[in-house]
Enzyme design. Structure first.
Site, mmCIF file in Angstrom:
data_model
loop_
_atom_site.group_PDB
_atom_site.id
_atom_site.type_symbol
_atom_site.label_atom_id
_atom_site.label_comp_id
_atom_site.label_asym_id
_atom_site.label_seq_id
_atom_site.Cartn_x
_atom_site.Cartn_y
_atom_site.Cartn_z
ATOM 1 N N GLY A 161 0.415 -0.927 0.171
ATOM 2 C CA GLY A 161 -0.229 0.129 0.285
ATOM 3 C C GLY A 161 0.774 1.469 -0.196
ATOM 4 O O GLY A 161 2.102 1.119 0.057
ATOM 5 N N VAL A 199 4.490 1.142 1.166
ATOM 6 C CA VAL A 199 4.700 0.157 2.265
ATOM 7 C C VAL A 199 4.803 -1.136 1.545
ATOM 8 O O VAL A 199 4.488 -1.649 0.624
ATOM 9 C CB VAL A 199 3.617 -0.797 3.692
ATOM 10 C CG1 VAL A 199 3.561 -1.451 4.435
ATOM 11 C CG2 VAL A 199 3.573 0.875 4.443
ATOM 12 N N MET A 203 3.297 9.194 3.557
ATOM 13 C CA MET A 203 4.313 9.311 4.212
ATOM 14 C C MET A 203 5.592 9.107 3.198
ATOM 15 O O MET A 203 6.607 7.915 3.712
ATOM 16 C CB MET A 203 4.508 9.490 5.297
ATOM 17 C CG MET A 203 3.557 10.286 5.873
ATOM 18 S SD MET A 203 4.952 11.703 6.057
ATOM 19 C CE MET A 203 5.503 11.184 6.771
ATOM 20 N N ASP A 234 -2.859 9.492 13.615
ATOM 21 C CA ASP A 234 -2.971 9.019 12.778
ATOM 22 C C ASP A 234 -4.593 7.783 12.867
ATOM 23 O O ASP A 234 -4.010 7.034 11.960
ATOM 24 C CB ASP A 234 -2.096 8.901 11.695
ATOM 25 C CG ASP A 234 -2.984 8.979 9.838
ATOM 26 O OD1 ASP A 234 -4.014 9.426 9.789
ATOM 27 O OD2 ASP A 234 -2.223 8.342 9.361
#
Length: 564
Positions: free
Chosen positions: A24, A31, A28, A144
């Site tokens: 994904g 992954v 930022m 988050d």
């Protein structure tokens, strides 16, 4: 590293982690699913990428900050938190190496299944909140919390990912170039205003996530990031329509002023009650409704709010002492003198002693047969709560251990049970498959850790032999609650089997839930040479091993930390 993800898939980071494919991507970075060549296991590796528009000094400061926060997240030890294994350095930037969780994210579940029931959302939210509280105790903020960062593992665990690695310096949600990092709709108002966040900021994000889980829409999402931030700060919460018993929790968590926000301990208490099938009228209010569980916070457990009053057996009132009979006057003329006075005094003392003995005898006779004030036998559920709980297919029970003979100051260990029905009935070909058979979920909470709990699920009508006792180990300083899932596949060919099941605990304290009724209707005979009978399944009493609580069928490729 180039922007071609297909070419990056064969790269080895830090001479150890071979990238296998992307899981994904987010604001930022990306992954990756990777293989640890040293330990021979698959891991998730987060490639951190700086936002565009930052100069070299700002990028360096951001990477140092993220590296420090990743190591801080590695200190968190909780089954509901994705474990951080390593922080590798490659090309002057950190690569966060984490546990690979195989399953689906909450965002994927909501997209595939639609809104959740309030009870299921509360059960999930309680586990996420337990992970957040463990992180807050370690001094780590998440910043988050959103559905994409909540993973529902194939083994039934609810895991929170991306701890401490979703914020920039100063903990602001907007970079120096105005780019929004993360999801603005889940930001707390104080973060949207650029103020320092605290644990209350994570609780706000949890409230928005629960709202989206039951309502199907995010309460503050708008067309642009800036209009979304404006709604977070200035707009009132849209009244929920599907939240039901979860509405008081949403109202308490989504207060604009963080000082007025619902405390984590009280939110955990309310979510636990709602997840067990009960309702709460207001934050900190009493339990209500026919499905209200019989469990309650135990004395001395101040983390879960005030303890409701406990019903006590009436204390028998001792009968009044028998008045002594009047003392007859001493016979004889006054010349008997002191001898008569001594005789009168002795008779009076004797009468008083006899009256005292009669009073003590009557008091001991009326004080109860078991020395516990007429308490119910241990292990039985309260009669007043069993009937409505069984009628609704949901139940819970609690029991406390007897006081220890030692002179220590710790309260006695106790066990609290919360049990509810997932699937009450089955109608079809027999034996019923595990995914369709009657299913139940129980939560076992101990007053303190460490502890070892011995439990079993048992049927009331004997449709299955009594199973062996099983054990759960609660580690010191670990979570005090564990979830147990159970299915019943007993059946009668060509007929309907109606029975009830309950959860029993014998150590460290006796406890039993109310009976939860279920039925299995066989519309077809078991085919010859077909599926084996429950007795051949290898589990005690012919009941197949427990399955995870109802979660969507996971995709064959692990989504892992897809929220990035």
């Amino acid at each position: 590293m180039s922007g071609n993800e297909g070419g990056d898939a064969a790269r080895v980071v830090a001479g150890r982690y071979r990238l296998l494919g992307p899981l994904g991507r987010g604001g930022m970075g990306i992954v990756w699913r990777a293989r640890d060549e040293v330990l021979g296991r698959e891991v998730a590796v987060k490639e951190v990428r700086a936002p565009a528009g930052l100069d070299a000094g700002e990028v360096a400061r951001m990477y140092r900050r993220l590296e420090r926060e990743a190591w801080a997240a590695a200190r968190i030890s909780h089954r509901g938190v994705v474990t951080v294994y390593d922080v590798a350095s490659e090309d002057g930037r950190p690569w966060i190496v984490m546990e690979l969780v195989r399953g689906l994210s909450l965002a994927e579940v909501l997209e595939g299944e639609g809104p959740m029931t309030p009870q299921r959302a509360a059960h999930l939210g309680e586990q996420v909140l337990a992970a957040l509280r463990s992180a807050h105790e370690a001094g780590v903020l998440h910043r988050d919390v959103k559905p994409a960062n909540v993973l529902i593992a194939n083994d039934g665990r609810v895991v929170l990912s991306d701890f401490g690695i979703a914020s920039l310096e100063g903990s602001s949600a907007i970079t120096m170039t105005g780019e929004v990092v993360g999801s603005p709709e889940f930001l707390a108002p104080e973060r949207a205003l650029g103020r320092d966040p605290g644990p209350e900021s994570d609780l706000w994000s949890l409230g928005v996530m629960l709202y989206a889980a039951v309502e199907g829409v995010s309460p503050f999402r708008r067309d642009t990031p800036l209009s979304t931030l404006h709604a977070v700060v200035d707009r009132e919460l849209p009244p929920p329509r599907r939240a039901g018993p979860l509405e008081p929790v949403l109202e308490g968590l989504l207060r604009k002023d963080p000082r007025e926000r619902l405390a984590a301990a009280e939110a955990a208490r309310m979510l636990r009650i709602i997840g067990a099938g009960g309702t709460v009228r207001a934050p900190g209010g009493p339990v209500s409704g026919p499905d209200a569980p019989t469990a309650f916070a135990h004395p001395g457990d101040g983390a879960y709010g005030p303890t409701p009053p406990m019903a006590t057996a009436p204390v028998p009132v001792p009968p009044p002492p028998v008045p002594p009979p009047p003392v007859p006057p001493a016979p004889g003329p006054s010349r008997q003198g002191s001898a008569g006075a001594v005789l009168v005094f002795g008779i009076a003392v004797l009468v008083l002693v006899l009256a005292l003995l009669v009073w003590l005898l009557l008091r001991n006779t009326g004080s109860g047969t078991d020395g516990a004030g007429g308490a119910a036998p241990p292990g039985s559920a309260p009669a007043s709560a069993s009937a409505p709980a069984a009628a609704s297919g949901q139940a819970s029970a609690s029991a406390s251990a007897s006081a220890s003979a030692s002179s220590g100051t710790e309260p006695p260990q106790s066990v609290t049970l919360y049990v509810h029905t997932v699937r009450p009935a089955y109608d079809g070909a027999c034996p019923p498959p595990g995914t369709l058979a009657p299913a139940f979920t129980g939560t076992v909470e101990v007053a303190r850790t460490p502890a070892v709990v011995e439990y079993r699920w048992i049927t009331r009508g004997g449709s299955a032999p009594a199973p062996d006792w099983q054990s759960i180990v609660y580690e010191a300083d670990g979570p005090r609650t564990r979830q147990l899932d159970h299915t019943e596949s007993g059946h009668r060919p060509g007929a309907t089997l109606a029975d009830a099941v309950r959860l029993e605990v014998r150590q460290p304290a006796l406890a039993a839930s109310a009976w939860l009724e279920f039925s299995v209707t066989c519309t077809k005979q078991t085919p010859t040479g077909g599926a084996s009978s429950p007795a051949a399944s290898g589990s005690p009493g012919g009941t197949p091993p427990p399955e995870p609580s109802p979660t969507p069928t996971p995709s064959p490729t692990p989504s892992g930390q897809a929220g990035a």
